[in-house]
Design an enzyme around this catalytic site. Structure first.
Site, mmCIF file in Angstrom:
data_model
loop_
_atom_site.group_PDB
_atom_site.id
_atom_site.type_symbol
_atom_site.label_atom_id
_atom_site.label_comp_id
_atom_site.label_asym_id
_atom_site.label_seq_id
_atom_site.Cartn_x
_atom_site.Cartn_y
_atom_site.Cartn_z
ATOM 1 N N VAL A 1 0.487 -1.122 0.181
ATOM 2 C CA VAL A 1 -0.179 -0.340 0.019
ATOM 3 C C VAL A 1 0.520 0.978 -0.232
ATOM 4 C CG1 VAL A 1 -2.027 1.399 1.028
ATOM 5 C CG2 VAL A 1 -1.396 -1.173 0.860
ATOM 6 N N ALA B 1 4.925 4.323 2.909
ATOM 7 C CA ALA B 1 3.767 2.723 1.959
ATOM 8 C C ALA B 1 4.296 1.976 2.884
ATOM 9 C CB ALA B 1 4.634 2.575 0.705
ATOM 10 N N LYS B 2 3.932 0.739 3.006
ATOM 11 C CA LYS B 2 4.153 -0.770 3.938
ATOM 12 C C LYS B 2 3.171 -1.415 2.919
ATOM 13 C CE LYS B 2 5.408 -1.269 8.696
ATOM 14 N NZ LYS B 2 5.963 -0.361 8.596
ATOM 15 N N GLY B 3 4.392 -2.929 2.842
ATOM 16 C CA GLY B 3 3.717 -3.886 2.936
ATOM 17 C C GLY B 3 4.384 -5.129 3.557
ATOM 18 N N ASP C 1 10.317 -5.308 8.259
ATOM 19 C CA ASP C 1 9.508 -4.651 9.250
ATOM 20 C C ASP C 1 9.724 -6.171 9.956
ATOM 21 O OD1 ASP C 1 7.433 -2.360 9.825
ATOM 22 O OD2 ASP C 1 6.416 -4.648 10.324
#
Ligand code: NAD
Length: 417
Positions: free
Chosen positions: A60, A105-107, A146
């Site tokens: 995202v 962003a992150k995913g 992460d």
């Protein structure tokens, strides 16, 4: 059962408070609220035993008005788009409050890395990198480790990306040092949180030297944080992990704890580290009468059910979203001062930025230079936030969101969309 908001709702409350104070119009609010792109990709995998499993990969991308998207890759069985929408917007505000030239962003992948073999994880990571190819790059979107990922996964990601797009180490950060990773990245979040904790205690008229501290979580962040706080003279009276904690009012033997938990044959829990102290539960640790409480494990640990029992004078959010917005409001009411996650745990993304800068100039900095730059940037962000909180007579969290939203809006207005 707790009546607290979801993480996405909590972030919405914090950002909407800033939107109101800044009197943003509806159009700007809409641009800031919604993610730029939500990607979900099917990742079919032939497992080692020959069976087929289908995982889902997510990315995202929330906002890129201040620079390329930046944010971690999380491997966890319970992740979904909703989860990453909240976390990607946190990254937009975090990079903005630190004034880094990135967006948010992150995913990640909906898998349990503990259940997969090294071979399966490598194939899955490389397939994910290949399928994300069109939207990832050093000037587009730069992933980092992460929860459930680390330097190893970043190396695999780099390799798969290089095979199709050409070699550029700046495509991911948090890489092994041998592949262009930065010195100091591993300790960065703990070091950054320790720098901020010192400033926050000072603002509350408490000297870090001799201050009592409780830390929940003794992983990468908690362990390094305990080390730096102990070095600065703080009395770390309690630490915990998933299996419980240890307490000694006189101060735990932090060097012994760090050595045991950082060793190759580390025990599963601080409670088995062979260090003196009474055992205590995570619930008890969070409500100890201490100068400083640092939740450094998981989100939502202080909510409307236990906020009234928290006795700490200052809280530094080293984990992402450890307080729900209801708990935040209850603590503010009682005068407990809270440093928000978007400032407190930003040391990692600061050193990720420094890694990206080093990669782009093909030049490695010394560990001392990285630490100095991290310290300068954390202090400068702290001063911006503390000053703004004084000017506006608001909490550190409200001030941090005001600065972050203002900087992001300014970039949108200047560039258009
Ligand atoms: P980690 O996996 O290395 O360590 C997590 C620690 O929390 C472990 O000690 C684990 O036992 C403990 N824990 C897990 N579940 C728990 C529970 N239910 N109760 C109490 N303890 C529990 O993770 P980390 O890298 O140290 O990250 C910790 C937090 O900081 C996470 O919220 C992460 O998102 C956030 N964070 C990490 C970084 C970073 O650079 N590592 C950067 C920004 C934010």
């Amino acid at each position: 059962m707790s009546q607290d908001d979801t993480p996405r709702q909590s972030i919405g409350t914090f950002t909407h408070d800033a939107f109101e104070r800044l009197q943003l119009d509806d159009e700007m609010r809409r641009l800031l609220d919604l993610p730029y792109r939500e990607t979900r990709i099917e990742l079919p995998m032939r497992m080692d035993d020959g069976s087929l499993r289908v995982f889902f990969g997510y990315r995202v991308q929330h906002n890129q008005s201040r620079g390329p998207f930046k944010g971690g890759l999380r491997y966890h069985p319970e992740v979904d788009t909703e989860h990453f929408v909240a976390l990607s917007s946190v990254m937009t505000w975090k990079t903005a409050v630190l004034d880094l030239p990135f967006g948010g962003a992150k995913g990640g992948i909906d898998c349990d890395p503990g259940e997969l073999s090294d071979n399966e994880l490598e194939v899955l990571t490389k397939r994910f990198a290949e399928r994300l190819l069109p939207i990832i790059g050093p000037d587009l979107d730069i992933p980092a480790p992460d929860m459930g990922t680390g330097a190893r996964e970043m190396a695999w990601f780099l390799e798969a990306h290089a095979r199709h797009a050409g070699y550029d180490p700046a495509v991911v950060t948090g890489k092994p040092v041998e592949l262009g990773g930065s010195h100091g990245r591993e300790q960065a979040t703990g070091r950054g949180a320790a720098i901020i904790a010192k400033q926050a205690l000072q603002a509350a008229d408490i000297d870090l030297d001799g201050a009592s501290v409780a830390i929940q979580g003794f992983g990468n962040v908690g362990r390094h944080l305990a080390h730096f706080l102990h070095e600065s003279g703080a009395r770390v009276v309690a630490v915990s992990d998933r299996d419980g904690g240890l307490h000694d009012g006189e101060g735990l033997d932090v060097p012994a704890l760090c050595a045991a938990m950082g060793a190759d044959d580390a025990p599963d829990s601080v409670t088995e580290a062979g260090v003196d102290g009474d055992t205590l539960s995570n619930a008890e640790l969070l409500t100890l009468d201490v100068d400083l409480l640092v939740p450094a494990a998981i989100g939502g640990v202080i909510d409307c059910d236990n906020a009234d029992e928290v006795q700490a004078k200052v809280i530094v959010e080293a984990a992402n979203m450890p307080l729900t917005c209801e708990a935040d409001a209850a603590l503010a009411e009682r005068g407990v001062r809270v440093v928000p996650d978007i400032l407190a745990n930003a040391g990692g993304v600061v050193v990720s930025y420094l890694e990206w800068v080093q990669n782009r100039s093909r030049y490695r900095w010394s560990a001392e230079r990285v630490d100095e730059e991290l310290c300068r940037r954390m202090r400068s962000a702290w001063e911006d936030v503390a000053e703004r909180a004084d000017e506006e007579d608001c909490s550190w969290r409200q001030a941090a969101y005001l600065i972050a939203v203002e900087r992001t809006c300014s970039a949108i207005r200047l560039r258009g969309f």
